[in-house]
Design an enzyme around this catalytic site. Structure first.
Site, PDB file in Angstrom:
ATOM      1  N   ASP A  46     -38.049 -81.850 -47.336  1.00 42.30           N
ATOM      2  CA  ASP A  46     -37.237 -82.735 -48.163  1.00 42.30           C
ATOM      3  C   ASP A  46     -36.195 -81.887 -48.879  1.00 42.30           C
ATOM      4  O   ASP A  46     -36.534 -81.033 -49.712  1.00 42.30           O
ATOM      5  CB  ASP A  46     -38.132 -83.459 -49.174  1.00 42.30           C
ATOM      6  CG  ASP A  46     -37.405 -84.571 -49.919  1.00 42.30           C
ATOM      7  OD1 ASP A  46     -36.216 -84.799 -49.623  1.00 42.30           O
ATOM      8  OD2 ASP A  46     -38.028 -85.196 -50.787  1.00 42.30           O
ATOM      9  N   ASP A 140     -31.701 -86.577 -45.381  1.00 46.88           N
ATOM     10  CA  ASP A 140     -32.095 -85.309 -45.992  1.00 46.88           C
ATOM     11  C   ASP A 140     -33.588 -85.012 -45.943  1.00 46.88           C
ATOM     12  O   ASP A 140     -34.069 -84.120 -46.639  1.00 46.88           O
ATOM     13  CB  ASP A 140     -31.619 -85.267 -47.447  1.00 46.88           C
ATOM     14  CG  ASP A 140     -32.240 -86.368 -48.292  1.00 46.88           C
ATOM     15  OD1 ASP A 140     -32.797 -87.319 -47.714  1.00 46.88           O
ATOM     16  OD2 ASP A 140     -32.160 -86.287 -49.537  1.00 46.88           O
ATOM     17  N   GLU A 141     -34.354 -85.727 -45.127  1.00 47.32           N
ATOM     18  CA  GLU A 141     -35.778 -85.418 -45.012  1.00 47.32           C
ATOM     19  C   GLU A 141     -36.291 -85.775 -43.629  1.00 47.32           C
ATOM     20  O   GLU A 141     -35.749 -86.640 -42.945  1.00 47.32           O
ATOM     21  CB  GLU A 141     -36.595 -86.140 -46.087  1.00 47.32           C
ATOM     22  CG  GLU A 141     -36.552 -87.648 -46.012  1.00 47.32           C
ATOM     23  CD  GLU A 141     -37.467 -88.308 -47.040  1.00 47.32           C
ATOM     24  OE1 GLU A 141     -38.614 -87.839 -47.222  1.00 47.32           O
ATOM     25  OE2 GLU A 141     -37.047 -89.301 -47.650  1.00 47.32           O
TER      26      GLU A 141
END
Length: 391
Positions: A46, A140-141
């Site tokens: 993350d 973003d993860e």
């Protein structure tokens, strides 16, 4: 008898034997130990305050300053903020007005989604260099299944995760936090435990005891509505779920009851799926001033429908439901949906959205409008309308 702890250096990714306090390879004190460290293979990465971190990377003069990414006027909302701003109480989805009240010195930056998407693609390419089993959850993860990395690269999954994040920092100049476990549920929980630039692991032996005192909202799938229902039944902690038998949970909560039974014990059979598709595609706009009339709302809806259509075209998807979102002056959120034939046509999406909008545009003042498609499908698997019509 104490259990020997496996150890990895978070600065050079070396696997370290023994109870040392410094890495013998690089001298770092950033060592992470866990009894099952090199036997766990499901990771969750993350990125830390992703939008704000990218903006600070590109504007070094803001490195130590509070940064808020979001609307550039008081009617906008916070899309992301750096950790400096969080210290002042700024949070995502907060209005810019409230954020500036809490952090008057913050620099407000309009989101640059194209730039963030490019960095996200670069991050995914780094992850895929270590394993093809990467399941993006958002820009973003991602989850990673690293079960085969030891055979291919002669490093453990824990070392691979450290090396991935090292490459993020070196090549992309962004940071990320790592969660490691034997399943997706626990890996995701672990990645939230030590931010930013964190590394946490949850093993099989400790899972149930670790979860027991936590609020039920730590479990995947427990949103506000289910939380209220659980609270009404006296279930506030995961331990309360552990005390219930599976039959009672299924009878009370249906199929989700079986999921809760397993999750409360740290059990999750979901696989890391690289081909995971978007669950919905949407676009929305916060107005500079309140809008009350149907023509004015309709004018804002068309470009949003076109944006949704273009993204669905890029991703090769069709939508089978259209969802309209409205937010009133006093922040009451309304969502309305309509089932449609599978489509990605902007006109079809707009038509369904207009039919929903006409029922709600009754003179009330709205500060936000949005439209999107859900129940997405691949064109090759979408049902043929003629077959549906003639059985």
């Amino acid at each position: 008898m104490t259990t020997a702890l496996d150890c990895v250096c978070r600065d050079c990714a070396a696997a370290i034997p023994g109870e040392v306090t410094r890495c013998p390879k690089c001298g770092s004190r950033r060592l992470f130990r866990h009894a099952e460290l090199h036997r766990l293979s499901i990771g969750h990465i993350d990125c830390d305050s992703f939008y704000a971190t990218v903006e600070k990377r590109d504007r070094p003069e803001l490195a130590s300053r509070p940064v808020i990414v979001g609307g550039d006027d008081h009617r906008g909302v916070v899309a992301a903020c750096c950790y400096v701003a969080r210290i002042s109480g700024v949070r995502s989805a907060m209005t810019i007005r409230e954020a500036l009240d809490r952090c008057p010195d913050a620099t407000i930056i309009r989101p640059d989604i194209a730039k963030y998407r490019q960095v996200g693609h670069q991050a995914r390419a780094i992850m895929e260099a270590f394993t093809p089993l990467v399941e993006p959850i958002s820009i973003d993860e991602a989850y990673l299944d690293l079960a085969g990395v030891e055979e291919r690269l002669s490093i453990s999954p824990a070392q691979a995760l450290v090396e991935i994040v090292r490459r993020f920092e070196r090549e992309l100049r962004i940071t990320a936090s790592i969660g490691l476990s034997h399943n997706k549920l626990l890996a995701k929980i672990a990645s939230d435990l030590d931010k930013p630039r964190g590394f946490s692991a949850l093993g099989r032996a400790e899972a149930a005891a670790f979860l027991a005192p936590r609020r039920v909202t730590i479990l995947w799938g427990v949103g506000p509505a289910l939380e209220r229902k659980l609270f009404a039944d006296g279930i506030t902690r995961v331990g309360d779920l552990q005390d219930k038998d599976e039959h009672w949970l299924v009878k009370r909560y249906g199929a989700m009851g079986r999921v809760l039974f397993n999750y409360a014990r740290g059990e999750d059979r979901r696989r890391v799926s690289p081909e995971s598709v978007s669950k919905s595609i949407s676009s929305e706009e916060t107005f500079d001033w309140d809008v009350t009339t149907l023509p004015a709302l309709a004018q804002e809806l068309r470009p949003l429908a076109e944006k949704v259509s273009r993204r669905m075209e890029r991703e090769g998807l069709l939508g089978r439901s259209v969802v309209l979102k409205l937010k009133t002056r006093d922040f009451q959120q309304l969502t309305r949906s309509r089932r449609i034939e599978p489509t990605r046509s902007a006109e079809a999406i707009l038509a369904a959205g207009m039919a929903l909008l006409e029922r709600e545009a009754d003179g009330r003042a709205f500060r936000l409008i949005g439209i999107g498609c859900t129940d997405l499908t691949d064109p090759e698997t979408a049902p043929d309308p003629e077959l549906d019509l003639f059985g």
